[in-house]
Design a protein around this motif. Structure first.
Motif, PDB file in Angstrom:
ATOM      1  N   PHE A  35      17.729 -21.035  16.095  1.00 32.69           N
ATOM      2  CA  PHE A  35      16.455 -21.923  15.452  1.00 32.69           C
ATOM      3  C   PHE A  35      15.172 -20.772  15.871  1.00 32.69           C
ATOM      4  O   PHE A  35      14.424 -20.599  14.854  1.00 32.69           O
ATOM      5  CB  PHE A  35      16.426 -23.091  15.105  1.00 32.69           C
ATOM      6  CG  PHE A  35      15.133 -23.558  14.332  1.00 32.69           C
ATOM      7  CD1 PHE A  35      15.417 -24.056  13.573  1.00 32.69           C
ATOM      8  CD2 PHE A  35      14.450 -23.570  15.323  1.00 32.69           C
ATOM      9  CE1 PHE A  35      14.031 -24.025  12.101  1.00 32.69           C
ATOM     10  CE2 PHE A  35      12.733 -24.593  14.408  1.00 32.69           C
ATOM     11  CZ  PHE A  35      13.062 -24.793  13.134  1.00 32.69           C
ATOM     12  N   TYR A 155      24.411 -20.254  13.474  1.00 35.70           N
ATOM     13  CA  TYR A 155      24.043 -19.220  12.188  1.00 35.70           C
ATOM     14  C   TYR A 155      22.990 -19.523  11.651  1.00 35.70           C
ATOM     15  O   TYR A 155      22.057 -19.110  10.861  1.00 35.70           O
ATOM     16  CB  TYR A 155      24.576 -18.804  12.296  1.00 35.70           C
ATOM     17  CG  TYR A 155      24.030 -17.155  12.446  1.00 35.70           C
ATOM     18  CD1 TYR A 155      23.649 -15.957  11.281  1.00 35.70           C
ATOM     19  CD2 TYR A 155      23.753 -15.772  13.489  1.00 35.70           C
ATOM     20  CE1 TYR A 155      22.513 -15.161  11.260  1.00 35.70           C
ATOM     21  CE2 TYR A 155      23.499 -14.717  13.156  1.00 35.70           C
ATOM     22  CZ  TYR A 155      23.074 -14.616  12.084  1.00 35.70           C
ATOM     23  OH  TYR A 155      22.463 -13.106  12.189  1.00 35.70           O
ATOM     24  N   CYS A 156      23.417 -21.029  10.937  1.00 29.28           N
ATOM     25  CA  CYS A 156      22.297 -21.621   9.879  1.00 29.28           C
ATOM     26  C   CYS A 156      20.947 -21.904  11.219  1.00 29.28           C
ATOM     27  O   CYS A 156      19.762 -22.001  10.101  1.00 29.28           O
ATOM     28  CB  CYS A 156      23.324 -22.724   9.187  1.00 29.28           C
ATOM     29  SG  CYS A 156      23.631 -22.275   8.043  1.00 29.28           S
ATOM     30  N   SER A 159      18.626 -19.681   9.424  1.00 32.85           N
ATOM     31  CA  SER A 159      18.029 -19.424   8.515  1.00 32.85           C
ATOM     32  C   SER A 159      17.365 -20.388   8.383  1.00 32.85           C
ATOM     33  O   SER A 159      16.129 -20.375   7.568  1.00 32.85           O
ATOM     34  CB  SER A 159      19.535 -18.705   7.148  1.00 32.85           C
ATOM     35  OG  SER A 159      20.108 -19.001   7.859  1.00 32.85           O
ATOM     36  N   LEU A 160      17.578 -21.348   8.716  1.00 30.00           N
ATOM     37  CA  LEU A 160      16.286 -22.845   9.245  1.00 30.00           C
ATOM     38  C   LEU A 160      14.819 -22.018   9.713  1.00 30.00           C
ATOM     39  O   LEU A 160      14.028 -22.664   9.478  1.00 30.00           O
ATOM     40  CB  LEU A 160      17.283 -24.186   9.848  1.00 30.00           C
ATOM     41  CG  LEU A 160      18.476 -24.305   8.841  1.00 30.00           C
ATOM     42  CD1 LEU A 160      18.645 -26.048   9.908  1.00 30.00           C
ATOM     43  CD2 LEU A 160      17.433 -24.639   7.422  1.00 30.00           C
ATOM     44  N   THR A 304      18.119 -17.908  -0.429  1.00 30.21           N
ATOM     45  CA  THR A 304      18.351 -17.831   1.088  1.00 30.21           C
ATOM     46  C   THR A 304      19.082 -19.211   1.415  1.00 30.21           C
ATOM     47  O   THR A 304      20.490 -19.748   2.252  1.00 30.21           O
ATOM     48  CB  THR A 304      17.125 -17.926   1.362  1.00 30.21           C
ATOM     49  OG1 THR A 304      16.543 -17.289   1.934  1.00 30.21           O
ATOM     50  CG2 THR A 304      17.626 -18.542   3.053  1.00 30.21           C
ATOM     51  N   VAL A 305      18.669 -20.430   0.136  1.00 31.06           N
ATOM     52  CA  VAL A 305      19.942 -21.546   0.402  1.00 31.06           C
ATOM     53  C   VAL A 305      21.162 -21.567   0.082  1.00 31.06           C
ATOM     54  O   VAL A 305      22.313 -22.196   0.774  1.00 31.06           O
ATOM     55  CB  VAL A 305      18.573 -22.602  -1.214  1.00 31.06           C
ATOM     56  CG1 VAL A 305      19.833 -24.068  -0.787  1.00 31.06           C
ATOM     57  CG2 VAL A 305      17.493 -22.395  -0.791  1.00 31.06           C
ATOM     58  N   ILE A 308      22.997 -20.266   3.432  1.00 33.21           N
ATOM     59  CA  ILE A 308      22.759 -21.750   3.668  1.00 33.21           C
ATOM     60  C   ILE A 308      23.662 -22.991   3.651  1.00 33.21           C
ATOM     61  O   ILE A 308      24.962 -23.638   4.107  1.00 33.21           O
ATOM     62  CB  ILE A 308      21.195 -22.368   3.613  1.00 33.21           C
ATOM     63  CG1 ILE A 308      20.277 -21.972   5.297  1.00 33.21           C
ATOM     64  CG2 ILE A 308      22.094 -23.755   5.090  1.00 33.21           C
ATOM     65  CD1 ILE A 308      19.236 -22.544   4.495  1.00 33.21           C
ATOM     66  N   ALA A 311      28.441 -21.604   4.391  1.00 33.92           N
ATOM     67  CA  ALA A 311      28.347 -21.760   5.383  1.00 33.92           C
ATOM     68  C   ALA A 311      29.012 -23.937   5.431  1.00 33.92           C
ATOM     69  O   ALA A 311      29.922 -23.825   5.993  1.00 33.92           O
ATOM     70  CB  ALA A 311      27.142 -22.306   6.518  1.00 33.92           C
ATOM     71  N   SER A 364      23.898 -13.506   1.549  1.00 31.04           N
ATOM     72  CA  SER A 364      23.531 -14.067   3.077  1.00 31.04           C
ATOM     73  C   SER A 364      24.989 -15.399   3.350  1.00 31.04           C
ATOM     74  O   SER A 364      24.854 -15.166   4.147  1.00 31.04           O
ATOM     75  CB  SER A 364      22.472 -15.135   2.611  1.00 31.04           C
ATOM     76  OG  SER A 364      21.726 -15.547   3.419  1.00 31.04           O
ATOM     77  N   GLY A 365      25.412 -15.822   2.528  1.00 33.18           N
ATOM     78  CA  GLY A 365      26.465 -16.661   2.859  1.00 33.18           C
ATOM     79  C   GLY A 365      27.893 -15.673   3.240  1.00 33.18           C
ATOM     80  O   GLY A 365      28.037 -16.005   5.165  1.00 33.18           O
ATOM     81  N   LYS A 368      26.750 -14.647   7.391  1.00 27.53           N
ATOM     82  CA  LYS A 368      26.918 -15.945   8.602  1.00 27.53           C
ATOM     83  C   LYS A 368      28.047 -15.546   8.659  1.00 27.53           C
ATOM     84  O   LYS A 368      28.548 -16.033   9.751  1.00 27.53           O
ATOM     85  CB  LYS A 368      26.573 -16.982   7.893  1.00 27.53           C
ATOM     86  CG  LYS A 368      25.042 -17.763   7.749  1.00 27.53           C
ATOM     87  CD  LYS A 368      24.485 -18.351   6.989  1.00 27.53           C
ATOM     88  CE  LYS A 368      23.269 -18.591   7.280  1.00 27.53           C
ATOM     89  NZ  LYS A 368      22.706 -17.673   5.870  1.00 27.53           N
TER      90      LYS A 368
END
Length: 459
Positions: A35, A155-156, A159-160, A304-305, A308, A311, A364-365, A368
Motif C-alpha cells: 500500500f 497487490y490490491c 492499487s489502493l 482501476t476499480v 481491484i 482480485a 489491471s486485474g 495482479k
C-alpha cells in the motif's frame, strides 16, 4: 504430552493446516508495505503540476521526474531483489522500507530538478526492492490452496495506495503544498517499521537451508501452530534448488526452466504495456473526443476499480480451477473488451463505461493475477528473484506501450483503431499463458518432476 514429530517439512506444514492468526498478520504487513509502495509511486503524478508552477518548469521537464522513480524501480527489481535470496526477505523489506522512507523525506526538501530526480531514483530503488520480497514472503506463508488469492490481495494494496495518493494529495496540497505529501509518504513507512521489526519473520525456507538456530525456526513454526510439540531431535526440511550451488538468478535460465521464464516475461511485457498505455492515454483520448472532465475521470477510475474487483474473482478461481487456465481466459476476454472500448466511443455512454470497467478487470486485474501466477510458477528458493526480474523486464513494455500509442495517434489513427490494435496483444498474452500452463503440466517441467518424486517419497 504428544510426541514430537521427528521431521517437520515445508511446504507440507503450511499446506496441511488452516491459516493461523500469525500468518494473517504476516500477510497483512506485506499488504501494508505494498500500500505504501503504491502511494509513493503514484503521489508524484498529483504533485507534478504544483512542482512545475513553483519552479517555473515546462511540461517536458516533468517527464524525466516521472521516469527517475520508474528507472529506480527497474534497478530495484532487477539488481536488488535477488539479494533477498541471500540476505533474507525480512532484512530486504526492512532495509528497502528505510531507503524509500528517507529518500521520500529528503525529496520534501529538494530545491531543484536535479536533486528531486536523484532522490526519486533512490526512492524507486527502495520501492522496487520491497515489492518482490513482500510477494515472496506472502507466497511462502500461504498454503498452496490460497497462494494466488493472498498474493492478489496484497497487490490490491498497491492499487489502493494509488487511490489514497489522490485523496491525500487533494486534501493536503491546497492547504500545505506539495511537499506535505512527500512528508506523509515518508512518515507512514517509518511508523510501520516497529510493527515490521516485531512481527515480520524471515523466510523459513532460507533459515532452514542456511542452518539457522533450531530454536528460532521452531519459534516461528509454533506461532503458526502452538499445539506443535517440541523436542530436541526434530529436524526441519525445506525446498532446495534442484541445481546445486547455482544462484537464484542463474536458476531462472536453466535448460528446463528458461522457456517458462521467457514466456512469463513476454506476458509481463504485454500486460504492463497495455496497462500504462491505457492509463496514460485514455484521459487524453476521451478529452479529444469532447467528453466532459467528470466522465473522463469516471472512465479512468473504473479501469482501476475493475482491477481491484477482479482480485475477488480471479484469485479464488486461480486457486481452485488452475492459475494458467484462469489467467489465460482473462486475457482472451480482455481481447474482446479492449476491442469493445474502441467500438464504444461511438456508442451510448453506459456502453463505454461498461467496456472501461471490464477492460480494467482484464488489464489491471490481469497484471495482479500475473504476479500471483509468477509466485505460483517459481519455487520458494528463487521466488523473489523470479518475481523481481519479471516485473523489471515487464517495465520495458510499460515504456514502449505509451510511446507506441502516441506514435499511432501522431500518424492519424482514430481512437477506435488504436484500441482495436491494443486488443491483439491481449490475445497473444492469453495464448502464451495457455502454452506456459501446458508446459508446466508436461513431463519436462522440473517442478512436476520434483512434485512427483516428493509424492512418491511420502508414500
Amino acid at each position: 504430552m504428544s510426541l514430537a514429530p521427528s521431521r517437520v517439512t515445508l511446504p507440507d506444514f503450511i499446506d496441511s493446516r488452516p491459516v493461523s492468526r500469525y500468518q494473517y498478520i504476516v500477510i497483512a504487513l506485506c499488504g501494508v508495505v505494498m500500500f505504501i509502495d503504491g502511494f509513493d509511486t503514484q503521489s508524484i503524478s498529483y504533485m507534478a503540476p504544483h512542482i512545475a508552477e513553483e519552479w517555473g518548469l515546462s511540461k517536458q521537464v516533468l517527464g524525466p521526474i516521472f521516469s527517475a522513480a520508474l528507472a529506480g524501480l527497474m534497478v530495484g527489481y532487477l539488481a536488488l531483489s535477488p539479494l533477498s535470496e541471500r540476505f533474507g526477505h525480512r532484512r530486504m523489506i526492512l532495509t528497502s522500507t528505510v531507503i524509500f522512507a528517507l529518500g521520500t523525506l529528503a525529496a520534501a526538501w529538494s530545491q531543484n530538478v536535479t536533486e528531486l530526480m536523484a532522490l526519486r531514483f533512490i526512492t524507486g530503488m527502495g520501492l522496487g526492492a520491497a515489492a518482490p520480497s513482500a510477494i515472496a514472503l506472502t507466497g511462502e506463508f500461504s498454503p498452496k490452496r490460497l497462494r494466488a488469492t493472498f498474493v492478489l490481495v496484497i497487490y490490491c494494496g498497491f492499487s489502493l495506495g494509488f487511490v489514497a495518493a489522490g485523496l491525500v494529495s487533494g486534501w493536503l496540497i491546497p492547504i500545505l503544498g506539495w511537499r506535505s505529501v512527500l512528508v506523509v509518504g515518508a512518515v507512514a513507512p517509518l511508523l510501520l517499521l516497529p510493527a515490521l521489526l516485531r512481527y515480520l519473520p524471515d523466510s523459513l525456507t532460507s533459515m532452514i537451508n542456511r542452518g539457522a538456530e533450531p530454536n528460532r525456526i521452531q519459534a516461528i513454526f509454533r506461532k503458526m501452530d502452538p499445539a506443535l510439540a517440541v523436542g530436541p531431535d526434530i529436524t526441519y526440511e525445506a525446498e532446495k534448488r534442484t541445481d546445486g550451488q547455482r544462484t537464484a538468478l542463474r536458476s531462472l535460465f536453466t535448460r528446463d526452466r528458461v522457456l517458462g521464464t521467457l514466456l512469463l516475461w513476454l506476458v509481463f511485457v504485454i500486460n504492463l504495456g497495455e496497462f500504462y498505455a491505457l492509463q496514460s492515454w485514455l484521459p487524453s483520448i476521451m478529452t479529444s473526443l469532447d467528453y466532459d472532465m467528470g466522465t473522463v475521470v469516471t472512465a479512468t477510475t473504473l479501469t482501476t476499480v475493475g482491477g481491484i474487483a477482479a482480485a475477488f474473482v480471479t484469485g479464488p478461481c486461480m486457486d481452485r480451477l488452475g492459475a494458467y487456465v484462469t489467467l489465460g481466459t482473462v486475457y482472451v476476454v480482455g481481447f474482446a473488451f479492449v476491442a469493445l472500448t474502441g467500438v464504444a466511443f461511438t456508442a451510448p455512454l453506459w456502453v463505454l463505461l461498461t467496456a472501461n470497467f471490464f477492460a480494467g478487470v482484464c488489464i489491471s486485474g490481469g497484471q495482479k493475477s500475473l504476479i500471483a501466477l509468477s509466485a505460483v510458477f517459481y519455487p520458494t528458493p528463487m521466488r523473489s528473484t523470479g518475481v523481481g526480474w519479471a516485473l523489471g523486464v515487464g517495465r520495458l513494455g510499460g515504456i514502449v506501450g505509451p510511446i507506441a500509442v502516441g506514435a499511432a495517434l501522431g500518424m492519424g489513427w482514430s481512437a477506435s483503431a488504436v484500441f482495436y490494435a491494443m486488443s491483439v496483444p491481449m490475445l497473444v498474452a492469453g495464448a502464451a499463458v495457455f502454452l506456459l500452463g501446458r508446459w508446466v503440466r508436461s513431463d519436462n517441467h522440473p517442478d512436476r518432476k520434483s512434485a512427483e518424486s516428493h509424492s512418491l517419497a511420502r508414500k
